[in-house]
Design a protein around this motif. Sequence first.
Motif, PDB file in Angstrom:
ATOM      1  N   LEU A 116       2.132  10.367 -10.968  1.00 18.94           N
ATOM      2  CA  LEU A 116       3.398  10.658 -10.317  1.00 18.94           C
ATOM      3  C   LEU A 116       3.922   9.452  -9.548  1.00 18.94           C
ATOM      4  O   LEU A 116       5.124   9.156  -9.582  1.00 18.94           O
ATOM      5  CB  LEU A 116       3.232  11.858  -9.374  1.00 18.94           C
ATOM      6  CG  LEU A 116       4.521  12.439  -8.786  1.00 18.94           C
ATOM      7  CD1 LEU A 116       5.541  12.737  -9.885  1.00 18.94           C
ATOM      8  CD2 LEU A 116       4.212  13.697  -7.994  1.00 18.94           C
ATOM      9  N   LEU A 117       3.041   8.721  -8.895  1.00 14.72           N
ATOM     10  CA  LEU A 117       3.465   7.510  -8.192  1.00 14.72           C
ATOM     11  C   LEU A 117       3.959   6.454  -9.176  1.00 14.72           C
ATOM     12  O   LEU A 117       4.978   5.790  -8.942  1.00 14.72           O
ATOM     13  CB  LEU A 117       2.304   6.953  -7.361  1.00 14.72           C
ATOM     14  CG  LEU A 117       2.020   7.689  -6.054  1.00 14.72           C
ATOM     15  CD1 LEU A 117       0.681   7.248  -5.477  1.00 14.72           C
ATOM     16  CD2 LEU A 117       3.133   7.449  -5.044  1.00 14.72           C
ATOM     17  N   ARG A 118       3.243   6.295 -10.279  1.00 14.27           N
ATOM     18  CA  ARG A 118       3.650   5.305 -11.293  1.00 14.27           C
ATOM     19  C   ARG A 118       4.981   5.681 -11.917  1.00 14.27           C
ATOM     20  O   ARG A 118       5.862   4.835 -12.092  1.00 14.27           O
ATOM     21  CB  ARG A 118       2.575   5.210 -12.374  1.00 14.27           C
ATOM     22  CG  ARG A 118       2.870   4.166 -13.445  1.00 14.27           C
ATOM     23  CD  ARG A 118       1.720   4.063 -14.441  1.00 14.27           C
ATOM     24  NE  ARG A 118       1.487   5.310 -15.160  1.00 14.27           N
ATOM     25  CZ  ARG A 118       0.446   6.099 -14.959  1.00 14.27           C
ATOM     26  NH1 ARG A 118      -0.476   5.792 -14.074  1.00 14.27           N
ATOM     27  NH2 ARG A 118       0.309   7.222 -15.662  1.00 14.27           N
ATOM     28  N   ARG A 119       5.146   6.954 -12.243  1.00 11.40           N
ATOM     29  CA  ARG A 119       6.380   7.407 -12.869  1.00 11.40           C
ATOM     30  C   ARG A 119       7.561   7.257 -11.913  1.00 11.40           C
ATOM     31  O   ARG A 119       8.650   6.859 -12.306  1.00 11.40           O
ATOM     32  CB  ARG A 119       6.237   8.861 -13.305  1.00 11.40           C
ATOM     33  CG  ARG A 119       7.371   9.359 -14.157  1.00 11.40           C
ATOM     34  CD  ARG A 119       7.031  10.699 -14.780  1.00 11.40           C
ATOM     35  NE  ARG A 119       6.820  11.736 -13.805  1.00 11.40           N
ATOM     36  CZ  ARG A 119       5.660  12.353 -13.586  1.00 11.40           C
ATOM     37  NH1 ARG A 119       4.587  12.008 -14.267  1.00 11.40           N
ATOM     38  NH2 ARG A 119       5.548  13.296 -12.685  1.00 11.40           N
ATOM     39  N   MET A 154       0.838  -1.204   0.000  1.00  8.19           N
ATOM     40  CA  MET A 154       0.000   0.000   0.000  1.00  8.19           C
ATOM     41  C   MET A 154       0.867   1.246   0.000  1.00  8.19           C
ATOM     42  O   MET A 154       1.770   1.383   0.810  1.00  8.19           O
ATOM     43  CB  MET A 154      -0.912   0.004   1.236  1.00  8.19           C
ATOM     44  CG  MET A 154      -1.841   1.210   1.296  1.00  8.19           C
ATOM     45  SD  MET A 154      -2.877   1.202   2.769  1.00  8.19           S
ATOM     46  CE  MET A 154      -3.922  -0.212   2.434  1.00  8.19           C
ATOM     47  N   LYS A 155       0.597   2.156  -0.928  1.00 11.19           N
ATOM     48  CA  LYS A 155       1.343   3.401  -1.014  1.00 11.19           C
ATOM     49  C   LYS A 155       0.922   4.355   0.104  1.00 11.19           C
ATOM     50  O   LYS A 155      -0.265   4.500   0.390  1.00 11.19           O
ATOM     51  CB  LYS A 155       1.119   4.071  -2.366  1.00 11.19           C
ATOM     52  CG  LYS A 155       1.578   3.253  -3.567  1.00 11.19           C
ATOM     53  CD  LYS A 155       3.076   3.126  -3.608  1.00 11.19           C
ATOM     54  CE  LYS A 155       3.521   2.423  -4.869  1.00 11.19           C
ATOM     55  NZ  LYS A 155       4.999   2.252  -4.922  1.00 11.19           N
ATOM     56  N   ARG A 156       1.918   4.991   0.707  1.00  4.83           N
ATOM     57  CA  ARG A 156       1.650   5.934   1.800  1.00  4.83           C
ATOM     58  C   ARG A 156       1.803   7.361   1.291  1.00  4.83           C
ATOM     59  O   ARG A 156       2.815   7.714   0.681  1.00  4.83           O
ATOM     60  CB  ARG A 156       2.605   5.692   2.966  1.00  4.83           C
ATOM     61  CG  ARG A 156       2.471   4.330   3.616  1.00  4.83           C
ATOM     62  CD  ARG A 156       3.327   4.263   4.864  1.00  4.83           C
ATOM     63  NE  ARG A 156       2.833   5.175   5.890  1.00  4.83           N
ATOM     64  CZ  ARG A 156       3.567   5.562   6.955  1.00  4.83           C
ATOM     65  NH1 ARG A 156       4.814   5.153   7.069  1.00  4.83           N
ATOM     66  NH2 ARG A 156       3.055   6.370   7.850  1.00  4.83           N
ATOM     67  N   ILE A 157       0.790   8.179   1.566  1.00  6.05           N
ATOM     68  CA  ILE A 157       0.784   9.575   1.139  1.00  6.05           C
ATOM     69  C   ILE A 157       0.768  10.483   2.360  1.00  6.05           C
ATOM     70  O   ILE A 157      -0.004  10.278   3.300  1.00  6.05           O
ATOM     71  CB  ILE A 157      -0.438   9.870   0.242  1.00  6.05           C
ATOM     72  CG1 ILE A 157      -0.344   9.057  -1.058  1.00  6.05           C
ATOM     73  CG2 ILE A 157      -0.545  11.366  -0.064  1.00  6.05           C
ATOM     74  CD1 ILE A 157      -1.529   9.225  -1.980  1.00  6.05           C
ATOM     75  N   PHE A 158       1.632  11.488   2.341  1.00  9.09           N
ATOM     76  CA  PHE A 158       1.715  12.480   3.410  1.00  9.09           C
ATOM     77  C   PHE A 158       1.058  13.761   2.901  1.00  9.09           C
ATOM     78  O   PHE A 158       1.541  14.391   1.969  1.00  9.09           O
ATOM     79  CB  PHE A 158       3.180  12.712   3.762  1.00  9.09           C
ATOM     80  CG  PHE A 158       3.414  13.608   4.939  1.00  9.09           C
ATOM     81  CD1 PHE A 158       2.481  13.738   5.949  1.00  9.09           C
ATOM     82  CD2 PHE A 158       4.604  14.328   5.048  1.00  9.09           C
ATOM     83  CE1 PHE A 158       2.694  14.550   7.038  1.00  9.09           C
ATOM     84  CE2 PHE A 158       4.843  15.152   6.138  1.00  9.09           C
ATOM     85  CZ  PHE A 158       3.890  15.269   7.133  1.00  9.09           C
ATOM     86  N   GLU A 180      -2.821   4.778   1.778  1.00  8.33           N
ATOM     87  CA  GLU A 180      -2.798   5.124   3.196  1.00  8.33           C
ATOM     88  C   GLU A 180      -2.425   6.597   3.296  1.00  8.33           C
ATOM     89  O   GLU A 180      -1.442   7.027   2.670  1.00  8.33           O
ATOM     90  CB  GLU A 180      -1.779   4.268   3.935  1.00  8.33           C
ATOM     91  CG  GLU A 180      -1.694   4.539   5.423  1.00  8.33           C
ATOM     92  CD  GLU A 180      -0.677   3.654   6.117  1.00  8.33           C
ATOM     93  OE1 GLU A 180      -0.233   4.023   7.224  1.00  8.33           O
ATOM     94  OE2 GLU A 180      -0.317   2.606   5.545  1.00  8.33           O
ATOM     95  N   VAL A 181      -3.178   7.385   4.057  1.00  5.18           N
ATOM     96  CA  VAL A 181      -2.989   8.833   4.090  1.00  5.18           C
ATOM     97  C   VAL A 181      -2.751   9.303   5.519  1.00  5.18           C
ATOM     98  O   VAL A 181      -3.547   9.030   6.414  1.00  5.18           O
ATOM     99  CB  VAL A 181      -4.209   9.583   3.503  1.00  5.18           C
ATOM    100  CG1 VAL A 181      -3.955  11.085   3.505  1.00  5.18           C
ATOM    101  CG2 VAL A 181      -4.517   9.095   2.090  1.00  5.18           C
TER     102      VAL A 181
END
Length: 228
Positions: free
Chosen positions: A115-118, A1-5, A27-28
């Motif tokens: 942006l996450l994929r790149r 799971m990608k975490r975003i701040f 996840e944020v």
Amino acid sequence: MKRIFFVEDDLSLINGLSFAMKKQGYEVDVSRTSLEAEQLWMDGKYDLVILDVSLPDGSGYDLCRKIRQTSKVPIIFLTAADEETDIIMGLDIGGDDYITKPFKLAVFLSRVHALLRRSENFYLSDAELNSNGITVQRLKHEVYKGSRQIDLTANEYKLLCLFMENPNIVLSAEQILSKLWDCEENYIDNSTLTVYIRRLRTKIEDDPSNPQKIVTIRRMGYKWNVTE
């Protein structure tokens, strides 16, 4: 799971975007002040940072500069400050994208996904690039001209890697902007790219006024001219 701040002080925006991002499987973690953000950043590892520019106790620009001292994490500025000078400064100090309010939710999520994929694809590339006396060590995020280490901003670093991955191939401005920023809006234009290329040349060329590595191909674009 990608975490975003997510650093934002507008509670309604926090609730809406956090809900939308969590529905997408992210996840944020949220901070509403610069001080809280600095403390949380020290404790967590994130895949993406979303920064508001105007915070109650400081500026998102200052927070971006502090993050860039230790991390290459992708950063999106999310702000009502839509002057060209604000945008250029945000990108120049290390931001990867700049979304101005108001915006459409679908566009916002698309930019986050892109942006996450790149970023993920970027770090799966070759561990080292080497040509024209320039060496890029991706795993360390370090660039050398000969034996001397060169300090690049995040966008300068990505621009250099893009050129070195495409030796002796002419890249149009549109191709470069598409690869680097998924250019869906007009605020990232040829003039902005020209600034980045000029600054990159001052750091890697022997004679920036007569560039031999990044050469301009008139009416076509730019080329990483491999001479060794």
